[in-house]
Design an enzyme around this catalytic site. Structure first.
Site, PDB file in Angstrom:
ATOM      1  N   ASP A  55       0.827  -1.209   0.000  1.00  0.00           N
ATOM      2  CA  ASP A  55       0.000   0.000   0.000  1.00  0.00           C
ATOM      3  C   ASP A  55       0.864   1.264   0.000  1.00  0.00           C
ATOM      4  OD1 ASP A  55      -2.761   1.159   0.623  1.00  0.00           O
ATOM      5  OD2 ASP A  55      -1.634   1.939   2.321  1.00  0.00           O
ATOM      6  N   GLU A  88       1.449  -0.448  -5.147  1.00  0.00           N
ATOM      7  CA  GLU A  88       0.447   0.597  -5.321  1.00  0.00           C
ATOM      8  C   GLU A  88       1.150   1.946  -5.327  1.00  0.00           C
ATOM      9  OE1 GLU A  88      -3.382   3.051  -3.698  1.00  0.00           O
ATOM     10  OE2 GLU A  88      -1.785   2.501  -2.363  1.00  0.00           O
TER      11      GLU A  88
HETATM   12  C1  GLC Z   1      -4.306   3.260  -0.367  1.00  0.00           C
HETATM   13  C2  GLC Z   1      -5.611   2.499  -0.247  1.00  0.00           C
HETATM   14  C3  GLC Z   1      -6.669   3.388   0.315  1.00  0.00           C
HETATM   15  C4  GLC Z   1      -6.217   3.881   1.671  1.00  0.00           C
HETATM   16  C5  GLC Z   1      -4.848   4.554   1.569  1.00  0.00           C
HETATM   17  C6  GLC Z   1      -4.257   4.799   2.916  1.00  0.00           C
HETATM   18  O1  GLC Z   1      -4.384   4.266  -1.294  1.00  0.00           O
HETATM   19  O2  GLC Z   1      -5.973   1.990  -1.503  1.00  0.00           O
HETATM   20  O3  GLC Z   1      -7.901   2.732   0.419  1.00  0.00           O
HETATM   21  O4  GLC Z   1      -7.155   4.774   2.187  1.00  0.00           O
HETATM   22  O5  GLC Z   1      -3.920   3.750   0.882  1.00  0.00           O
HETATM   23  O6  GLC Z   1      -3.808   3.601   3.498  1.00  0.00           O
END
Ligand code: GLC
Length: 534
Positions: free
Chosen positions: A201, A243
Site C-alpha cells: 500500500d 500501489e
Molecule cells: C491506499 C488504499 C486506500 C487507503 C490509503 C491509505 O491508497 O488503496 O484505500 O485509504 O492507501 O492507506
C-alpha cells in the site's frame, strides 16, 4: 518446478472480506464466509485474491489503519481461520495476497500510543514529529476532502506528527532502522504463514526529505529492494504488487532491474479506458501505452477498471479531469478527492455491451487484470454512504432481502434499483449462459489459455478507424489479433492484407475469414487466432 512467473498471466480478484460473505450472522463478512465462497471464485476462474486489510483496526480507513500487524480482527475470525482459508484456497489452485501497509499505522497502534505519551519512549522516533507544521511543504495533500494539512497537532505529545492520509494514520519514520526492521518482520510473519505475497500500500511516501514532493525518493526504492531481497531469498514464488499512483516513468522505477516489485498497478491507463469509452476513440489509450516505458521481462503491469477507492483522476491533466467529472460525475455527490466514487456498472450506464467491451479491453491489453468483487455481476453503488463506503456494499449472492450475504443484518445497505439484489445477484446469473458473469467467465478462461495475453508484445494495427482499437498480441508460440469497437454504432475497419485469411474467434470457437474489410457491431469485440497456428 515452481512457476515463479505465475502472476504474468494471472487473473486477480480484489475482495473486501467484510463485504463478501458473513458466516456467523453478525452482519459483517468474515474468513469462514470467504471459505464458503471459494468454489464460486474457482468457477469464475480467478487465480489470485487480493484481500483488503483484515488486521485489527479501529476502521477509520476501513482497515488501512492497522492497530496490530500480527493478528486478524475478530470481526473476520482468527489466525486459525486464516490458515484454513489459505489451505482451502491453495487446494483449489487459488493464491492469496494481502495488503501490506508500510507507510502508516493507526493512531491506536501501541507504538503510537507509547510515542505520544512519552518523548523518551523508544517508540517516539517510530513516527515523524515536528515543533512546526511548516516542514515538507512541497508534499501534496492526498485526502483533499477531509484533510487540510499533512501535520496534526498532538496535545499529549506537544508536537505535530506527519501523516499523508487521514490524521488517524500517523506515518512511520522509515529513517529509523528499527522501523525498517519491524516492517520486514511483519512481511516475514505472513509469508511464513504461507501467503503468496503482498499488495504493498501507498509505497511512494515512505521517506520525507525537505524540498522534495516526498514521493518516490531514492531512499524509498532502496528500502523496497530490501523487502524484495527477503522475498527472493526465502519465498521465491511470492509476489510484490506495487500501489504507486504515479505516472508511468515513476512507476517504472518501482520495477528496478527486476529487483524491486514484480508488478505495479497501471494507474494512468485506467481513466483513459473510460475516456476512450466515452469519446468512442482509442487514441488516449494508445498514447499512454506508447509512453509507458518497457518493463523487465519478469515484471508485469496490473491493470484494472475499478477498485475499492474512488476512480482516481490524479494521473490526468486538469482539463481531462474536468471533462471526466462532467462526463462521469454529473451529481456533485459522486466526486471524491481527485476522483469519482462510483462502481463500474453505473459508470457505464448499466449498459451490458459497454461493460463487456470494457472487460475485453482490460483482458486483452498488456498487463494482468484485476476484477473488483461484484463487478463481474454488474453490481451498483450506494452513494448515501459516505466516502468510499458506497462502493464497498455487501456482495449480492441471491435475490433475498439480505442477498444471501448474511442471515443477520448487513453492515451496510444495498444499492437501490436497478442494482438491488433482486435485480443483480450471482444466483440468477450463474444459471444463465448469457449472463455478464458467464460471459466474463468465458473471457477469463480464454485469456488464461493464451500466453500471448500475459506477455509484453503488442503492435497496434492501422485500420483507418479511430473508434476501433485493433492490435496484435505477440508471443513466440502464437499471434493474436484483437478488435474493440468503442462506438455505439457498427463500424467498418480496413484489414491490412497481411492479416487476411482464416482466423478462429477465440470467444465463440467459430472460424472467421478476414478479408479486406471487417464490420463490427456496436461495442463489438473480437479475439482472434490464426487457424494455421492452431
Ligand atoms: C491506499 C488504499 C486506500 C487507503 C490509503 C491509505 O491508497 O488503496 O484505500 O485509504 O492507501 O492507506
Amino acid at each position: 518446478m515452481k512457476d515463479t512467473l505465475w502472476y504474468k498471466n494471472a487473473i486477480f480478484y480484489e475482495i473486501s472480506v467484510r463485504a463478501f460473505k458473513d458466516s456467523n450472522g453478525d452482519g459483517h463478512g468474515d474468513l469462514q464466509g470467504l471459505i464458503e465462497k471459494l468454489d464460486y471464485l474457482q468457477y469464475l476462474g480467478v487465480d489470485c485474491l487480493w484481500l483488503m486489510p483484515i488486521y485489527p483496526s479501529p476502521l477509520r480507513d476501513d482497515g488501512y489503519d492497522i492497530a496490530d500487524y500480527y493478528n486478524i480482527d475478530p470481526i473476520y475470525g482468527t489466525l486459525d481461520d486464516f490458515r484454513a482459508l489459505l489451505h482451502q484456497a491453495h487446494r483449489r489452485g487459488i493464491r492469496i495476497i494481502m495488503d501490506l501497509v508500510l507507510n502508516h499505522t493507526s493512531d491506536q497502534h501501541p507504538w503510537f500510543q507509547a510515542a505520544r505519551a512519552d518523548c523518551h519512549s523508544p517508540y517516539r522516533d517510530y513516527y515523524v514529529w515536528s515543533d512546526t507544521d511548516q516542514r515538507y511543504r512541497q508534499a501534496r495533500i492526498i485526502f483533499l476532502d477531509t484533510e487540510t494539512s499533512n501535520w496534526t497537532w498532538d496535545e499529549q505529545a506537544g508536537q505535530y506528527y506527519w501523516h499523508r492520509f487521514y490524521s488517524s494514520q500517523p506515518d512511520l519514520n522509515f529513517d529509523n532502522p528499527h522501523v525498517q526492521e519491524e516492517m520486514l518482520n511483519v512481511a516475514r510473519f505472513w509469508l511464513e504463514m504461507g501467503i503468496d505475497g503482498f499488495r504493498v500500500d501507498a509505497v511512494p511516501y515512505l521517506f520525507e526529505r525537505e524540498n522534495t514532493s516526498c514521493e518516490n525518493l531514492p531512499e524509498t526504492h532502496a528500502y523496497l529492494k530490501r523487502l524484495r531481497k527477503l522475498v527472493d531469498e526465502h519465498y521465491l514464488d511470492c509476489l510484490l504488487l506495487c500501489e504507486a499512483n504515479q505516472w508511468p516513468e515513476e512507476v517504472r522505477l518501482y520495477f528496478g532491474e527486476g529487483d524491486e516489485f514484480h508488478m505495479g498497478f497501471h494507474f494512468p491507463l485506467m481513466p483513459r479506458l473510460f475516456m476512450a469509452l466515452k469519446k468512442e476513440r482509442f487514441e488516449d489509450v494508445r498514447h499512454i501505452l506508447e509512453s509507458t516505458p518497457p518493463i523487465p521481462e519478469i515484471c508485469q503491469w496490473c491493470t484494472f477498471l475499478r477498485n475499492h477507492d474512488e476512480l482516481t483522476l490524479e494521473m490526468v491533466s486538469e482539463e481531462e479531469r474536468r471533462w471526466m467529472w462532467e462526463q462521469y460525475a454529473p451529481d456533485p455527490c459522486m466526486k471524491l478527492n481527485l476522483g469519482i466514487r462510483r462502481r463500474l456498472a453505473p459508470l457505464l450506464d448499466n449498459d451490458r455491451r459497454k461493460i463487456e467491451l470494457a472487460h475485453s479491453l482490460l483482458f486483452t491489453l498488456p498487463g494482468a487484470p484485476i476484477i473488483y468483487y461484484g463487478d463481474e455481476i454488474g453490481m451498483g453503488d450506494n452513494l448515501d454512504l459516505p466516502d468510499r463506503n458506497g462502493l464497498r456494499t455487501p456482495m449480492q449472492w441471491e435475490d433475498s432481502p439480505t442477498a444471501g450475504f448474511t442471515y443477520g443484518v448487513p453492515f451496510a445497505p444495498f444499492p437501490r434499483a436497478p442494482y438491488a439484489p433482486q435485480q443483480v445477484n450471482v444466483a440468477a446469473q450463474i444459471g444463465d449462459p448469457h449472463s455478464l458473469l458467464n460471459v466474463l467467465r468465458n473471457m477469463i478462461a480464454v485469456r488464461k489459455s493464451h500466453p500471448a495475453f500475459g506477455g509484453h508484445g503488442m503492435v497496434w494495427i492501422e485500420t483507418g478507424n479511430p473508434a476501433v482499437a485493433a492490435y496484435l498480441r505477440l508471443h513466440p508460440e502464437e499471434t493474436l489479433l484483437v478488435f474493440n469497437n468503442l462506438s455505439g454504432r457498427p463500424q467498418a475497419v480496413r484489414v491490412p492484407a497481411e492479416h487476411g485469411g482464416r482466423w478462429i474467434d477465440l470467444l465463440s470457437g467459430q472460424v472467421l475469414p478476414l478479408v479486406s474489410e471487417l464490420l463490427l457491431p456496436s461495442h463489438g469485440y473480437l479475439w482472434l487466432k490464426r487457424v494455421s497456428e492452431l
